[in-house]
Design a protein around this motif. Sequence first.
Motif, PDB file in Angstrom:
ATOM      1  N   ASP A  71       0.839  -1.186   0.000  1.00  0.00           N
ATOM      2  CA  ASP A  71       0.000   0.000   0.000  1.00  0.00           C
ATOM      3  C   ASP A  71       0.882   1.247   0.000  1.00  0.00           C
ATOM      4  N   LEU A  72       1.163   1.784  -1.186  1.00  0.00           N
ATOM      5  CA  LEU A  72       1.970   2.991  -1.290  1.00  0.00           C
ATOM      6  C   LEU A  72       1.251   4.186  -0.665  1.00  0.00           C
ATOM      7  N   VAL A  73      -0.074   4.189  -0.748  1.00  0.00           N
ATOM      8  CA  VAL A  73      -0.852   5.268  -0.130  1.00  0.00           C
ATOM      9  C   VAL A  73      -0.660   5.258   1.387  1.00  0.00           C
ATOM     10  N   GLY A  74      -0.528   4.076   1.961  1.00  0.00           N
ATOM     11  CA  GLY A  74      -0.266   3.974   3.397  1.00  0.00           C
ATOM     12  C   GLY A  74       1.075   4.583   3.768  1.00  0.00           C
ATOM     13  N   VAL A  75       2.060   4.405   2.914  1.00  0.00           N
ATOM     14  CA  VAL A  75       3.374   5.015   3.143  1.00  0.00           C
ATOM     15  C   VAL A  75       3.249   6.531   3.102  1.00  0.00           C
ATOM     16  N   LEU A  76       2.494   7.033   2.130  1.00  0.00           N
ATOM     17  CA  LEU A  76       2.289   8.487   2.045  1.00  0.00           C
ATOM     18  C   LEU A  76       1.600   9.004   3.303  1.00  0.00           C
ATOM     19  N   GLY A  77       0.623   8.262   3.783  1.00  0.00           N
ATOM     20  CA  GLY A  77      -0.065   8.645   5.017  1.00  0.00           C
ATOM     21  C   GLY A  77       0.874   8.668   6.211  1.00  0.00           C
ATOM     22  N   ALA A  78       1.791   7.707   6.252  1.00  0.00           N
ATOM     23  CA  ALA A  78       2.768   7.663   7.343  1.00  0.00           C
ATOM     24  C   ALA A  78       3.720   8.851   7.271  1.00  0.00           C
ATOM     25  N   VAL A  79       4.123   9.224   6.064  1.00  0.00           N
ATOM     26  CA  VAL A  79       4.993  10.396   5.899  1.00  0.00           C
ATOM     27  C   VAL A  79       4.268  11.644   6.391  1.00  0.00           C
ATOM     28  N   VAL A  80       3.017  11.811   5.974  1.00  0.00           N
ATOM     29  CA  VAL A  80       2.237  12.980   6.393  1.00  0.00           C
ATOM     30  C   VAL A  80       2.073  12.993   7.910  1.00  0.00           C
ATOM     31  N   SER A  81       1.768  11.847   8.491  1.00  0.00           N
ATOM     32  CA  SER A  81       1.593  11.780   9.953  1.00  0.00           C
ATOM     33  C   SER A  81       2.876  12.119  10.687  1.00  0.00           C
ATOM     34  N   GLY A  82       3.985  11.562  10.230  1.00  0.00           N
ATOM     35  CA  GLY A  82       5.264  11.821  10.887  1.00  0.00           C
ATOM     36  C   GLY A  82       5.669  13.276  10.811  1.00  0.00           C
ATOM     37  N   VAL A  83       5.527  13.870   9.640  1.00  0.00           N
ATOM     38  CA  VAL A  83       5.903  15.278   9.482  1.00  0.00           C
ATOM     39  C   VAL A  83       4.924  16.173  10.234  1.00  0.00           C
ATOM     40  N   SER A  84       3.664  15.796  10.256  1.00  0.00           N
ATOM     41  CA  SER A  84       2.681  16.583  11.014  1.00  0.00           C
ATOM     42  C   SER A  84       3.010  16.559  12.506  1.00  0.00           C
TER      43      SER A  84
END
Length: 156
Positions: A71-84
């Motif tokens: 799930d590449l979208v899940g990776v993007l979500g993790a990046v957004v969460s971490g940076v947030s």
Amino acid sequence: METVWAELELMRGPLVAFVLSGLIGWEREQRRRGAGLRTYILIGVSAALFVVLADTLIVRFSDNSELVRFDLVGVLGAVVSGVSFLGAGAIFSDRSGGQAKGLTTAAGMLATAGVGVACGLHLYVLATGATLLILFTLGVLGRLADRHKPEEERGN
């Protein structure tokens, strides 16, 4: 030797993220903001690296089993969460007026992660265009906004 060349090819995304994120970080550094050159570079390169790693895992292992789900979208979500999470640490309230400080820094961090993600996906024109928009927003629009602030609020 072929593996080394393949990995060097994968480095394009993080390298472009390094340059573009560095431009954003340099602008922040010059304006003496809390997060500067190194922070923005690390955010952009990290975002690009996570996307490159996720994409590599998908390419390498997706044909091996139908039981494995990627799930590449899940990776993007993790990046957004971490940076947030990092951005939330940059935001604080002014005791005197209760006005929030650091919102632009937090937004800049998130935008820089977006540039890194675009670089990780090898969307270099998009990443460059977004970087130019971010620099325009932080630089030109930031100076215009500062001119219209009361004297005691300028430079914060």
